[in-house]
Design an enzyme around this catalytic site. Structure first.
Site, PDB file in Angstrom:
ATOM      1  N   HIS A  30       0.810  -1.224   0.000  1.00  0.00           N
ATOM      2  CA  HIS A  30       0.000   0.000   0.000  1.00  0.00           C
ATOM      3  C   HIS A  30       0.842   1.272   0.000  1.00  0.00           C
ATOM      4  O   HIS A  30       0.302   2.368  -0.179  1.00  0.00           O
ATOM      5  CB  HIS A  30      -0.982  -0.003   1.183  1.00  0.00           C
ATOM      6  CG  HIS A  30      -0.384   0.254   2.528  1.00  0.00           C
ATOM      7  ND1 HIS A  30      -0.031  -0.750   3.394  1.00  0.00           N
ATOM      8  CD2 HIS A  30      -0.078   1.412   3.161  1.00  0.00           C
ATOM      9  CE1 HIS A  30       0.446  -0.225   4.512  1.00  0.00           C
ATOM     10  NE2 HIS A  30       0.440   1.087   4.387  1.00  0.00           N
ATOM     11  N   ASP A  58       0.116  -7.670   1.522  1.00  0.00           N
ATOM     12  CA  ASP A  58       0.562  -6.272   1.594  1.00  0.00           C
ATOM     13  C   ASP A  58       2.086  -6.178   1.558  1.00  0.00           C
ATOM     14  O   ASP A  58       2.720  -5.563   2.423  1.00  0.00           O
ATOM     15  CB  ASP A  58       0.018  -5.578   2.837  1.00  0.00           C
ATOM     16  CG  ASP A  58       0.104  -4.051   2.737  1.00  0.00           C
ATOM     17  OD1 ASP A  58       0.571  -3.551   1.687  1.00  0.00           O
ATOM     18  OD2 ASP A  58      -0.274  -3.358   3.696  1.00  0.00           O
ATOM     19  N   GLY A  99       3.866   6.752   7.893  1.00  0.00           N
ATOM     20  CA  GLY A  99       5.217   6.823   7.342  1.00  0.00           C
ATOM     21  C   GLY A  99       6.059   5.621   7.715  1.00  0.00           C
ATOM     22  O   GLY A  99       7.083   5.355   7.094  1.00  0.00           O
ATOM     23  N   ASN A 100       5.627   4.858   8.757  1.00  0.00           N
ATOM     24  CA  ASN A 100       6.347   3.648   9.163  1.00  0.00           C
ATOM     25  C   ASN A 100       6.064   2.453   8.251  1.00  0.00           C
ATOM     26  O   ASN A 100       6.819   1.474   8.253  1.00  0.00           O
ATOM     27  CB  ASN A 100       5.963   3.228  10.584  1.00  0.00           C
ATOM     28  CG  ASN A 100       6.833   3.864  11.651  1.00  0.00           C
ATOM     29  OD1 ASN A 100       6.348   4.611  12.488  1.00  0.00           O
ATOM     30  ND2 ASN A 100       8.129   3.571  11.617  1.00  0.00           N
ATOM     31  N   SER A 101       4.972   2.496   7.521  1.00  0.00           N
ATOM     32  CA  SER A 101       4.572   1.351   6.696  1.00  0.00           C
ATOM     33  C   SER A 101       5.703   0.887   5.803  1.00  0.00           C
ATOM     34  O   SER A 101       6.342   1.696   5.111  1.00  0.00           O
ATOM     35  CB  SER A 101       3.383   1.711   5.810  1.00  0.00           C
ATOM     36  OG  SER A 101       2.180   1.424   6.446  1.00  0.00           O
ATOM     37  N   GLY A 140     -12.441 -22.042  -0.056  1.00  0.00           N
ATOM     38  CA  GLY A 140     -13.806 -21.605  -0.312  1.00  0.00           C
ATOM     39  C   GLY A 140     -14.810 -21.899   0.789  1.00  0.00           C
ATOM     40  O   GLY A 140     -15.929 -22.341   0.508  1.00  0.00           O
ATOM     41  N   VAL A 141     -14.433 -21.656   2.041  1.00  0.00           N
ATOM     42  CA  VAL A 141     -15.376 -21.793   3.151  1.00  0.00           C
ATOM     43  C   VAL A 141     -15.242 -20.605   4.095  1.00  0.00           C
ATOM     44  O   VAL A 141     -14.189 -19.963   4.162  1.00  0.00           O
ATOM     45  CB  VAL A 141     -15.157 -23.088   3.971  1.00  0.00           C
ATOM     46  CG1 VAL A 141     -15.438 -24.314   3.134  1.00  0.00           C
ATOM     47  CG2 VAL A 141     -13.766 -23.124   4.598  1.00  0.00           C
TER      48      VAL A 141
END
Length: 392
Positions: free
Chosen positions: A106, A147, A223-225, A281-282
């Site tokens: 992101h 991410d 800003g830490n991301s 798919g559950v």
């Protein structure tokens, strides 16, 4: 979750959760860390009496931590709100002397937490190193499910300091950690804390969760991301990603993507530019002893199947979802369906066990589920599909 990147225009304030190698030690208190790759230099962290020494960790690791500026596409709406061209600031760290940089997806896209439409890459990305060199970077690939993003810079003329990668599976609650990054745009900032918990589920950039997340009280702010969360030996055990906050700032509940998941993602990004995840798919609800007793089940742990996605792998294999709801201890439980108690012999106990066990596989793999149906145990083989970016 609050994104931990910072825009030049404004910060997002939200009353919710926001996106904000091997080591050996000796009695002398010296930990030698060898990053992957034969051409990379060895980093040595000298700790006081073998204890946690933030200053030593910072001296060794800070040269490998970078600030990232991303020019987001015009007209796009980013995680931090607003439209039009925006500049986002985040953090990252050097992976190799070949010019590889790791960060959060992101930081270099306009992705929304929890999904929310197409994802657009930044129009331009710039890397600022600790020695004040600043160069353009290309996006080799990004993984919205974890991410994670892999960037590439031309290493010519740069002194790159790769950080050693740790093993997040060995991380324990209570151990000290350090975070280095650019909170509020303040480059090369250090904060320290402890691991508050492990195996947390945290939102990804899709409808699915990131499992095995590391919770910490080390201060993480916009800003830490994308910056590293480091253990006492200076190894990266996670990528700082988001915080739980009501004010938009740090309130002592931060999260990092676990390094074992990051390494898996980076391997596929290097090879293919994208990452594939297995999919069953559950939707399930965690079973605990008292609820199992109320339902008269012969087991006290597992996953109650509450929904089977039509046309998905579990549906094709004949798994059945519950259709009745009861209220127990103030909570609603869906009953009458299958209970998944193990995957390939590995028992399901905690909330994150089923998704983590499935995530260890590749699309097309077949797994054997041990289930309880109508009070009887049976095995069901499921051929896993590929996880979509939306749905369950």
């Amino acid at each position: 979750m609050t994104p931990r990147r910072l825009t030049a225009a404004a910060l997002l304030a939200a009353a919710a959760l926001t996106l904000g190698a091997c080591g050996s030690s000796s009695g002398s208190g010296t930990t030698t860390l060898a990053p992957t790759g034969g051409s990379n230099k060895t980093v040595v962290v000298h700790s006081r009496n073998g204890g946690f020494d933030p200053a030593a960790i910072y001296r060794a690791a800070a040269p490998g931590v970078v600030t990232i500026r991303s020019i987001l596409p015009g007209g796009a709406t980013s995680l931090l709100g607003g439209g039009g061209t925006q500049e986002a600031v985040g953090s990252g760290f050097v992976l190799s002397t070949d010019g590889e940089i790791a960060t959060a997806a992101h930081v270099v896209t306009d992705a929304q937490s929890g999904g929310g439409g197409p994802i657009h890459e930044a129009k331009a990305v710039y890397i600022q190193f600790a020695d004040r060199n600043q160069v353009a970077a290309s996006i080799a690939g990004y993984d919205p499910q974890a991410d994670v993003a892999l960037l590439k810079v031309d290493p010519n003329g740069l002194q790159l300091r790769p950080l050693p990668l740790g093993n997040s599976a060995a991380v324990q609650t209570g151990e000290p950690v350090a975070a280095i990054g650019s909170p509020e745009g303040k480059e090369q900032s250090l904060s320290v804390g402890v691991v508050s918990a492990t195996d947390r589920s945290i939102p990804s950039l899709t409808a699915f969760q990131i499992e095995g997340g590391i919770q910490t009280d080390a201060s993480i702010n916009p800003g830490n991301s994308g910056g590293p969360l480091l253990d006492a030996g200076g190894r990266v055990i996670g990528i700082n990603e988001q915080i739980a906050t009501r004010s938009g700032g740090n309130e002592g509940v931060g999260f990092a993507v676990p390094m074992d998941l990051v390494k898996r993602s980076l391997d596929q990004l290097r090879a293919n530019g994208s990452v594939r995840y297995a999919y069953i798919g559950v939707t399930t609800q965690t079973l605990y002893p008292q609820l199992a007793g109320r339902l008269g089940l012969p087991v006290d742990a597992g996953a109650l199947v509450t929904k089977v996605i039509q046309g998905g792998p579990a549906d094709d294999a004949g798994l059945q979802a519950g259709t009745q709801q009861i209220e127990f201890q103030g909570l609603k439980a869906t009953t009458g369906g299958d209970v998944i108690v193990a995957v390939d012999g590995h028992k399901i106990v905690g909330d994150t066990d089923l998704p983590q066990l499935i995530a260890q596989h590749q699309p097309g793999d077949t797994v054997t589920l041990e289930i309880i149906r109508d009070g009887h145990t049976q095995n069901v083989d499921v051929t896993l599909g590929e996880r979509p970016q939306s749905g369950h």
